[in-house]
Write a protein that holds these residues in place. Structure first.
Motif, PDB file in Angstrom:
ATOM      1  N   GLU A  52     -70.846  -1.005 -16.155  1.00 21.68           N
ATOM      2  CA  GLU A  52     -72.079  -1.729 -15.807  1.00 21.68           C
ATOM      3  C   GLU A  52     -71.840  -2.686 -14.633  1.00 21.68           C
ATOM      4  O   GLU A  52     -72.684  -2.802 -13.739  1.00 21.68           O
ATOM      5  CB  GLU A  52     -72.598  -2.520 -17.011  1.00 21.68           C
ATOM      6  CG  GLU A  52     -73.225  -1.664 -18.092  1.00 21.68           C
ATOM      7  CD  GLU A  52     -73.755  -2.509 -19.260  1.00 21.68           C
ATOM      8  OE1 GLU A  52     -72.930  -3.029 -20.040  1.00 21.68           O
ATOM      9  OE2 GLU A  52     -74.974  -2.657 -19.381  1.00 21.68           O
ATOM     10  N   ASP A  59     -74.727  -0.533  -6.778  1.00 21.39           N
ATOM     11  CA  ASP A  59     -76.168  -0.410  -6.609  1.00 21.39           C
ATOM     12  C   ASP A  59     -76.674  -1.394  -5.544  1.00 21.39           C
ATOM     13  O   ASP A  59     -77.513  -1.043  -4.711  1.00 21.39           O
ATOM     14  CB  ASP A  59     -76.876  -0.664  -7.941  1.00 21.39           C
ATOM     15  CG  ASP A  59     -78.270  -0.056  -7.963  1.00 21.39           C
ATOM     16  OD1 ASP A  59     -78.370   1.184  -7.908  1.00 21.39           O
ATOM     17  OD2 ASP A  59     -79.249  -0.814  -7.999  1.00 21.39           O
ATOM     18  N   LYS A  63     -78.571  -0.294  -2.075  1.00 20.55           N
ATOM     19  CA  LYS A  63     -79.887  -0.818  -1.708  1.00 20.55           C
ATOM     20  C   LYS A  63     -79.826  -1.557  -0.371  1.00 20.55           C
ATOM     21  O   LYS A  63     -80.734  -1.420   0.451  1.00 20.55           O
ATOM     22  CB  LYS A  63     -80.448  -1.683  -2.837  1.00 20.55           C
ATOM     23  CG  LYS A  63     -80.965  -0.779  -3.969  1.00 20.55           C
ATOM     24  CD  LYS A  63     -81.408  -1.492  -5.232  1.00 20.55           C
ATOM     25  CE  LYS A  63     -81.951  -0.455  -6.224  1.00 20.55           C
ATOM     26  NZ  LYS A  63     -81.970  -0.945  -7.612  1.00 20.55           N
ATOM     27  N   ARG A  68     -82.816   4.155  -2.169  1.00 19.02           N
ATOM     28  CA  ARG A  68     -83.565   3.845  -3.382  1.00 19.02           C
ATOM     29  C   ARG A  68     -83.131   4.814  -4.477  1.00 19.02           C
ATOM     30  O   ARG A  68     -82.737   5.945  -4.194  1.00 19.02           O
ATOM     31  CB  ARG A  68     -85.070   3.972  -3.138  1.00 19.02           C
ATOM     32  CG  ARG A  68     -85.582   3.011  -2.056  1.00 19.02           C
ATOM     33  CD  ARG A  68     -87.089   3.070  -1.942  1.00 19.02           C
ATOM     34  NE  ARG A  68     -87.736   2.424  -3.092  1.00 19.02           N
ATOM     35  CZ  ARG A  68     -89.027   2.558  -3.381  1.00 19.02           C
ATOM     36  NH1 ARG A  68     -89.803   3.314  -2.630  1.00 19.02           N
ATOM     37  NH2 ARG A  68     -89.550   1.945  -4.435  1.00 19.02           N
ATOM     38  N   ASN A  69     -83.246   4.378  -5.716  1.00 27.09           N
ATOM     39  CA  ASN A  69     -82.881   5.243  -6.837  1.00 27.09           C
ATOM     40  C   ASN A  69     -84.053   6.095  -7.284  1.00 27.09           C
ATOM     41  O   ASN A  69     -85.208   5.695  -7.191  1.00 27.09           O
ATOM     42  CB  ASN A  69     -82.394   4.399  -8.015  1.00 27.09           C
ATOM     43  CG  ASN A  69     -81.078   3.717  -7.730  1.00 27.09           C
ATOM     44  OD1 ASN A  69     -80.235   4.264  -7.009  1.00 27.09           O
ATOM     45  ND2 ASN A  69     -80.881   2.530  -8.267  1.00 27.09           N
ATOM     46  N   ILE A 138     -81.800   8.679  -0.923  1.00 25.95           N
ATOM     47  CA  ILE A 138     -81.987   8.517  -2.365  1.00 25.95           C
ATOM     48  C   ILE A 138     -80.655   8.591  -3.104  1.00 25.95           C
ATOM     49  O   ILE A 138     -79.754   9.340  -2.731  1.00 25.95           O
ATOM     50  CB  ILE A 138     -82.999   9.572  -2.892  1.00 25.95           C
ATOM     51  CG1 ILE A 138     -84.414   9.131  -2.493  1.00 25.95           C
ATOM     52  CG2 ILE A 138     -82.898   9.773  -4.405  1.00 25.95           C
ATOM     53  CD1 ILE A 138     -85.523  10.020  -2.968  1.00 25.95           C
ATOM     54  N   TRP A 141     -78.383   7.650 -10.520  1.00 28.83           N
ATOM     55  CA  TRP A 141     -77.390   7.333 -11.551  1.00 28.83           C
ATOM     56  C   TRP A 141     -77.620   8.323 -12.687  1.00 28.83           C
ATOM     57  O   TRP A 141     -78.733   8.396 -13.221  1.00 28.83           O
ATOM     58  CB  TRP A 141     -77.576   5.901 -12.060  1.00 28.83           C
ATOM     59  CG  TRP A 141     -77.206   4.866 -11.045  1.00 28.83           C
ATOM     60  CD1 TRP A 141     -78.059   4.184 -10.230  1.00 28.83           C
ATOM     61  CD2 TRP A 141     -75.889   4.401 -10.736  1.00 28.83           C
ATOM     62  NE1 TRP A 141     -77.353   3.318  -9.426  1.00 28.83           N
ATOM     63  CE2 TRP A 141     -76.023   3.429  -9.711  1.00 28.83           C
ATOM     64  CE3 TRP A 141     -74.602   4.697 -11.203  1.00 28.83           C
ATOM     65  CZ2 TRP A 141     -74.926   2.753  -9.161  1.00 28.83           C
ATOM     66  CZ3 TRP A 141     -73.526   4.027 -10.663  1.00 28.83           C
ATOM     67  CH2 TRP A 141     -73.675   3.065  -9.659  1.00 28.83           C
TER      68      TRP A 141
END
Lengths: 482, 482
Positions: A52, A59, A63, A68-69, A138, A141
């Motif tokens: 995490e 992450d 960004k 973007r996810n 893009i 995860w």
């Protein structure tokens, strides 16, 4: 403390059996459990939390660089794999197939994704119409599955967690810029956050991703001298664009194929972290991704106990306020010695000890996991000292790993020299290579080492191929790999 | 602006065809794409980012209440499903099966998880030995698959994203306390973050989770009067503990079965958000989960353009500094009018307009998406005004949704009354129920409405069963559901 527990905490020394050391450490630090499904592990909270923290760092970087996810389906129709010839050959042997669903046999088998180039390629062909839609940046995860024959916790599991970036661009130059940018993002993350030094370079054609034009990697050396590919970034050219018809109307109003890239890192980095930093006492977790950065242990006799705990709690509150991940272990039923061992084994970067004498002197003891050094600091500077020590520990871990790698890195002129080196010790070998697949294959056959990559900045340039003696086209890093 | 784009932005009015309105909105706001795999959608960045914000809020709440995340395998051996009779009956019809992997037929088929009670139950039986290991409080963020016959984007997709909490406890009291705590976490999140009012209550036996002793839910009313089950929390008793042998040595040194719970919310909440708040102009996204909370549009003639944009950028920087998610649209090739429509359609909570006259007066115009009201505020109070308006919009959205629900909520004494109500309008119906499955089934058969839950706080208590007229055991909320 029971004798059982003492026994459980014993760890095979690295020098005796590195593989056993690894398995001992991850079991004892409670990082994972084997699952009843072949090659799949359970990521227990102590490893998942590291993931995490890694995700959070990565992450943010994705960004910041404009990505973007999104989330694409787990299932990939069989026909999709047929569209890119190298891709199907590369992944077909590792695919699990869903053949029945909802009580019926499926007309077309569905693979569980081993990676999502095909599905995303298909969607991009729908989404991209004009140069105005590009670049399309893009990231996903996700869980992916590769039904591997030999598995090892974290490093190679049938199901693993990762991120996969997939981008489409107007031309080669922009796609190559992206490919390199993301490789650099990985280097910066792995070195500056995970404290793992890496070698950046290009994969040889035989080692590149199935379907890519060029694959670039960062390679790390484990404490047994073996390599882990820590991250890859691929320039696909128009291979997937042609296969999936990703065309756009360009600035000259012509239908043109997009150039695509993909790049990924996975939970195997957790395995690399353990094998790069761990020691005979257990895990050593880099401060920036340590779920617990500081463990605080109040010590001393019962009569001062309450007072010491109260002060520990105050200092804990200061750390928490400063955003430092800390915890207090004031359990009365475990001795300080037991706790010291326990948290060393679990790799907590800093141990804080506070006893009655420290109380009197307004001080506190900080112990670094990596060096074992004790530092007595004034309580009034506590937070600042902890922050500095966390930073210093990160730096020390990185330097130590780099020193180890440099000490186990040689360069050779011939295959015999390479064999001689590998007979004595493990490590990386820099050598010249003529560029022929046959020579590369012979190295692998005779030494078990594969080409890791063609480093961007080799320590030196080698002139001749280690196998055939012809003029070298590239200087290559070889090593046995996980 | 091309005519095509104008056309694309047209949305079927809700009153004309709510289902078509829904599909129009999600396509036009670019939230998703259909994938080539039946019932699976692609979560495009604009919806995935909403999910990320939801995850962040939920995850913080789970951690505050003592839970940690972990990750368990995607695959579940067929034999695991056989262990809990109700569970297998509930999920078997919806399972996809992996029958081949790595080029070989598997000895035992593997299901793709529809939920992880069985796998986690198996692991808990390994991990839990003593009362000291309890409570075990774990959550998983994961993809799950249920091969549904009828699917609808976000609300019911073959693959979806969710979190599933799984906990084990020493006794019934503690497990029930957890079950209720997590239901309350869901209520608080859905109401205070998503601005969706919900009805908390217990599911009737025929509607409970396959394998649970008791299931509790929060139920929300969409703008077409239909219900969405927004979250569930289950008390499993010892059902899974017996099935998977989750036993522990209790404080009396006796081997005892643990009591378990599970609880989950999923990406279907995105669908609920759209259907609760959206209107004929498009999406309305609750401020607290809006990826873009404020869109800033500089307006006015070319001669003042540069100056206006410069000031807009300054104000944007102030918002960003205050942690408000804002963006500036200063594209010269789209008119302000086009932009106003575009961002209304996309549901951005606040539009900020800044023109030359606003510059002169040191003011700025804020427009609320939910009310359409314009508010002129001083630039010096800009950030504070935006913060207040975001909060006010949240509150207004919640109140509006609550008012709508209350207006479409009736209570009846008989099945005929209920049919009469449902002939005229859609909505929820409060009615007495004797507790018999037959009466519940008859309601469903004759009206298409199912029992949503037995609310903890019904607006009134009903005395007799709406079907048989016998004494009511419960007062139940009925409604047609997604």
């Amino acid at each position: 403390m029971s004798k059982d527990k003492q026994f459980v905490r014993e760890i095979t020394p690295q020098s005796e059996d590195f593989s056993k050391w690894y398995l001992d450490v991850i079991k004892k630090a409670d990082l994972m459990s084997y699952s009843p499904v072949r090659g799949c592990i359970v990521f227990k909270p102590d490893s998942y939390e590291i993931w995490e923290l890694m995700q959070r760092e990565l992450d943010a970087r994705f960004k910041e660089t404009g990505h973007r996810n999104a989330y694409f389906p787990l299932f990939i129709p069989e026909s999709f794999f047929q569209k890119e010839k190298e891709h199907v050959e590369g992944f077909n042997p590792e695919l699990p197939w869903v053949t029945e669903a909802g009580g019926e046999k499926l007309e077309e088998r569905l693979a569980i994704r081993p990676t999502s180039e095909t599905m995303i390629g298909h969607m991009y062909s729908e989404w991209i119409n004009s140069y105005r839609d590009l670049p399309l940046l893009i990231n996903q995860w996700a869980n992916v599955v590769r039904w591997e024959k030999r598995t090892q916790p974290f490093l190679r599991t049938s199901e693993f967690l990762w991120q996969e970036g997939h981008t489409a661009h107007e031309d080669e130059a922009d796609a190559r810029r992206e490919t390199m940018q993301m490789l650099e993002v990985y280097r910066e993350f792995v070195e500056n956050i995970m404290a793992i030094p890496v070698i950046m370079g290009q994969k040889t054609p035989s080692e590149k991703f199935a379907g890519a034009v060029d694959t670039f990697s960062i390679e790390a050396m484990m404490k047994d001298g073996k390599a882990v590919q820590a991250g890859t970034s691929h320039y696909m050219g128009t291979n997937f664009a042609v296969a999936f018809d990703i065309k756009y109307l360009d600035r000259q109003n012509t239908h043109t194929y997009a150039h695509t890239t993909s790049w990924g890192v996975s939970t195997r980095l957790i395995g690399a972290m353990i094998m790069v930093h761990g020691d005979d006492r257990g895990l050593v977790i880099p401060p920036k991704i340590a779920p617990t950065q500081v463990v605080m242990i109040p010590i001393g006799p019962p009569k001062t106990r309450e007072q010491v705990i109260a002060r520990t709690d105050e200092l804990f509150a200061e750390l928490k306020k400063a955003g430092i991940r800390a915890k207090v272990d004031d359990r009365p039923d475990q001795s300080p010695g037991w706790k010291f061992n326990e948290y060393e084994m679990r790799g907590i970067p800093i141990r804080v000890e506070l006893g009655p004498r420290d109380m009197e002197n307004g001080q506190v003891v900080l112990v670094s996991r990596i060096s074992g050094e004790k530092k007595i600091v004034a309580q009034e500077n506590f937070v600042q000292e902890v922050q500095q020590l966390l930073e210093a520990i990160h730096q020390e871990m990185f330097e130590k790993a780099k020193r180890f790698r440099d000490e186990n890195f040689t360069d050779v002129d011939t295959l015999d020299e390479m064999k001689e080196f590998l007979d004595k010790q493990r490590g990386f070998i820099l050598a010249g290579w003529c560029g022929s697949e046959a020579c590369e294959a012979q190295v692998k056959e005779e030494t078990g080492a594969t080409s890791r990559n063609i480093p961007f900045e080799p320590a030196k340039e080698k002139d001749t191929c280690l196998v055939c003696g012809e003029k070298a086209k590239h200087t290559v890093v070889f090593g046995r790999a996980y």
